[in-house]
Design an enzyme around this catalytic site. Sequence first.
Site, PDB file in Angstrom:
ATOM      1  N   THR A 128     -26.992  12.900  -4.394  1.00  0.00           N
ATOM      2  CA  THR A 128     -27.223  12.618  -2.975  1.00  0.00           C
ATOM      3  C   THR A 128     -27.130  13.874  -2.117  1.00  0.00           C
ATOM      4  O   THR A 128     -26.402  14.818  -2.457  1.00  0.00           O
ATOM      5  CB  THR A 128     -26.188  11.598  -2.458  1.00  0.00           C
ATOM      6  OG1 THR A 128     -26.250  11.516  -1.025  1.00  0.00           O
ATOM      7  CG2 THR A 128     -24.773  12.013  -2.830  1.00  0.00           C
ATOM      8  N   GLU A 130     -25.559  14.026   0.487  1.00  0.00           N
ATOM      9  CA  GLU A 130     -24.192  14.092   1.020  1.00  0.00           C
ATOM     10  C   GLU A 130     -23.344  15.116   0.266  1.00  0.00           C
ATOM     11  O   GLU A 130     -22.287  15.513   0.741  1.00  0.00           O
ATOM     12  CB  GLU A 130     -23.527  12.714   0.956  1.00  0.00           C
ATOM     13  CG  GLU A 130     -24.079  11.706   1.948  1.00  0.00           C
ATOM     14  CD  GLU A 130     -23.668  11.976   3.395  1.00  0.00           C
ATOM     15  OE1 GLU A 130     -22.659  12.682   3.607  1.00  0.00           O
ATOM     16  OE2 GLU A 130     -24.352  11.495   4.303  1.00  0.00           O
ATOM     17  N   TYR A 152     -17.085  10.008  -0.818  1.00  0.00           N
ATOM     18  CA  TYR A 152     -18.343   9.656  -1.476  1.00  0.00           C
ATOM     19  C   TYR A 152     -19.064  10.915  -1.950  1.00  0.00           C
ATOM     20  O   TYR A 152     -19.492  11.001  -3.105  1.00  0.00           O
ATOM     21  CB  TYR A 152     -19.234   8.870  -0.513  1.00  0.00           C
ATOM     22  CG  TYR A 152     -20.652   8.685  -1.008  1.00  0.00           C
ATOM     23  CD1 TYR A 152     -20.928   7.880  -2.113  1.00  0.00           C
ATOM     24  CD2 TYR A 152     -21.723   9.320  -0.380  1.00  0.00           C
ATOM     25  CE1 TYR A 152     -22.231   7.718  -2.573  1.00  0.00           C
ATOM     26  CE2 TYR A 152     -23.030   9.149  -0.835  1.00  0.00           C
ATOM     27  CZ  TYR A 152     -23.274   8.352  -1.928  1.00  0.00           C
ATOM     28  OH  TYR A 152     -24.562   8.191  -2.392  1.00  0.00           O
ATOM     29  N   LYS A 156     -19.826  12.205  -5.877  1.00  0.00           N
ATOM     30  CA  LYS A 156     -21.183  12.465  -6.360  1.00  0.00           C
ATOM     31  C   LYS A 156     -21.327  13.894  -6.897  1.00  0.00           C
ATOM     32  O   LYS A 156     -22.090  14.133  -7.838  1.00  0.00           O
ATOM     33  CB  LYS A 156     -22.195  12.203  -5.243  1.00  0.00           C
ATOM     34  CG  LYS A 156     -22.435  10.722  -4.980  1.00  0.00           C
ATOM     35  CD  LYS A 156     -23.144  10.049  -6.169  1.00  0.00           C
ATOM     36  CE  LYS A 156     -23.572   8.636  -5.879  1.00  0.00           C
ATOM     37  NZ  LYS A 156     -24.368   8.044  -6.966  1.00  0.00           N
TER      38      LYS A 156
END
Length: 341
Positions: A128, A130, A152, A156
């Site tokens: 991602t 992010e 999160y 990842k």
Amino acid sequence: MGKKALITGITGQDGSYLAEFLLEKGYEVHGLVRRLAIENPSHRLNRINHILDKIELHSGTLENYSRFIEIFEDIKPDECYHLAAQSFVHESFEDGFSTMEMNIKGVQHALSALNKKTPNCKFYFAATSEMFGKVQEIPQKETTPFHPRSPYGISKVTGFHLTRNYREAYDLFACSGILFNHESPRRGFEFVTRKITDGLAKIKLGLEDSLSLGNLDAKRDWGFAGDYVEAMWMMLQQEKPKDYVIATGKTHTVREFIEKASDTLNMKINWEDKGLNEKGYNENGKKIIEINPKFYRPAEVKILLGDPSKAKKELGWEPKTNFDELVEMMVKSDLERLSGK
């Protein structure tokens, strides 16, 4: 019979579009779902209800390693798309432990089981944007250093490194797609884009009076999930496993998303009181957009903008749906759903 594919997270936005795409390609599609979902299909399987007779579901959780072993041994998939995760950033701040537990263990369990039972199976990990977080350069590409700003994002990054490590240590075909924000009418209601399209449609129909949001100045690179799942498949069709940034290469603010959605609904929004107390009013002077500090992240990510040039050059992938088309698609879908059409 064509190839076999296993999709974790098949009930989610990406999983449902990917399942449809693979079925069209002639794949035998299998999905990993929680037993709870199988017992409550009308609610938890709503994104894939229309294809349930064409796919095979297997109950299991990301935390259960022995179940992964059984599934890989039974199915012997040619491709595995690991999409399942706790993917809502705000929730990861609320419950960082569960996010880490699920997201990191899930990747390791899938990779380990694949390596033991079906080492020739190609593996895709849903990374991602992010992971870039506090961005080190604009736009972000495959070589941009990671600086995640949420549990999160951190989980990842770990999954990304695990995938690369299995690729290098065991010579697996394992790669990561670093997908920037991708939305659709199937997006969860907790995500800001769907919150906007659903909320404004409700205001338009007189079902709600206002919509509370957080940072309207956050900039994101938004694309259509249906386009992005094709890139996932393309990555696994290459001769060698590589990681790719998948993005549109264009950025928009949350405010721009609101304005495009309101234009689609023929609702004019006037902005006043710039800053934390900012409000959006309709033409009659009625407040319809409110800013609530509780929707701000503890560590904000100001801008995410991807450089998809490697994917374009090597995969031949380009997004088919532009920003305006995406917003219109989502707004019209929510308006139809709420109108009962």
